[in-house]
Scaffold this motif. Structure first.
Motif, PDB file in Angstrom:
ATOM      1  N   LEU A  32       0.284  -1.128   0.041  1.00  0.00           N
ATOM      2  CA  LEU A  32       0.062  -0.230   0.337  1.00  0.00           C
ATOM      3  C   LEU A  32       0.962   1.521  -0.097  1.00  0.00           C
ATOM      4  N   HIS A  33       2.211   0.742   0.853  1.00  0.00           N
ATOM      5  CA  HIS A  33       2.402   2.301   0.927  1.00  0.00           C
ATOM      6  C   HIS A  33       3.730   2.669  -0.262  1.00  0.00           C
ATOM      7  N   ILE A  81      -1.244  10.033   6.278  1.00  0.00           N
ATOM      8  CA  ILE A  81      -2.144  11.350   8.053  1.00  0.00           C
ATOM      9  C   ILE A  81      -0.471  11.558   8.813  1.00  0.00           C
ATOM     10  N   SER A  82      -0.767  12.746   9.346  1.00  0.00           N
ATOM     11  CA  SER A  82      -0.007  13.435   9.746  1.00  0.00           C
ATOM     12  C   SER A  82       1.047  12.783  10.933  1.00  0.00           C
ATOM     13  N   HIS A  83       2.080  13.217  11.320  1.00  0.00           N
ATOM     14  CA  HIS A  83       2.473  12.891  12.716  1.00  0.00           C
ATOM     15  C   HIS A  83       1.516  13.484  13.949  1.00  0.00           C
ATOM     16  N   HIS A 100       0.962   3.704  13.381  1.00  0.00           N
ATOM     17  CA  HIS A 100      -0.061   3.677  12.913  1.00  0.00           C
ATOM     18  C   HIS A 100      -1.022   2.963  13.346  1.00  0.00           C
ATOM     19  N   PRO A 101      -2.738   4.004  14.171  1.00  0.00           N
ATOM     20  CA  PRO A 101      -3.720   2.649  15.034  1.00  0.00           C
ATOM     21  C   PRO A 101      -3.964   2.355  13.471  1.00  0.00           C
ATOM     22  N   HIS A 135      -7.115   2.295   8.568  1.00  0.00           N
ATOM     23  CA  HIS A 135      -6.260   2.251   9.510  1.00  0.00           C
ATOM     24  C   HIS A 135      -7.467   3.603  10.374  1.00  0.00           C
ATOM     25  N   VAL A 136      -7.218   3.351  11.429  1.00  0.00           N
ATOM     26  CA  VAL A 136      -7.868   4.105  12.112  1.00  0.00           C
ATOM     27  C   VAL A 136      -8.661   5.836  12.215  1.00  0.00           C
ATOM     28  N   LEU A 137      -7.303   6.413  11.590  1.00  0.00           N
ATOM     29  CA  LEU A 137      -7.730   7.963  11.730  1.00  0.00           C
ATOM     30  C   LEU A 137      -7.826   8.067   9.609  1.00  0.00           C
ATOM     31  N   ASP A 138      -8.268   7.191   8.876  1.00  0.00           N
ATOM     32  CA  ASP A 138      -8.333   7.251   7.816  1.00  0.00           C
ATOM     33  C   ASP A 138      -9.423   8.379   7.287  1.00  0.00           C
ATOM     34  N   SER A 139      -9.235   9.075   6.937  1.00  0.00           N
ATOM     35  CA  SER A 139     -10.753   9.921   6.070  1.00  0.00           C
ATOM     36  C   SER A 139     -11.179   9.958   5.498  1.00  0.00           C
TER      37      SER A 139
END
Length: 104
Positions: free
Chosen positions: A11-12, A20-22, A51-52, A76-80
């Motif tokens: 994926l990367h 996702i920013s630091h 990364h959560p 990814h928990v923070l994926d918007s």
């Protein structure tokens, strides 16, 4: 079956992992620590790069014999992103066949 340690680097490399920013990562871990979640305090000074991720499973019945397909996804928990084809990555699928017990 796709193993997470093979999926995430792919994926990367191919632009599929969310940006996702630091700062956002640090804020997420700080939020968890403030609520005394023990699993959130396992590392030290790595919060801006950890990364959560989540595992999610769902099933659907696909015939009248009540057979089901169960699919487990990683995300990814923070994926918007809202489009699940971009933000939810299938790891494996299991076919469930119910056992029938006929009592005559």
């Amino acid at each position: 079956m796709i193993l997470p340690h093979q999926l995430l680097p792919w994926l990367h490399r191919n632009g599929g992992f969310p940006e996702i920013s630091h700062v956002d990562l640090q804020q997420y871990w700080d939020h968890c620590k403030q609520r005394a979640m023990p699993w959130a305090t396992a590392s030290t000074n790595l919060e801006s790069v950890l990364h959560p991720l989540y595992l999610w499973g769902d099933d659907c019945q696909y015939n009248e014999s009540y057979e089901k397909l169960i699919c487990v996804h990683l995300g990814h928990v923070l994926d918007s992103r809202k489009f699940s084809l971009e933000s939810s990555w299938p790891l494996f699928t299991i076919r469930e066949v119910p056992l029938h017990h006929d009592h005559h």
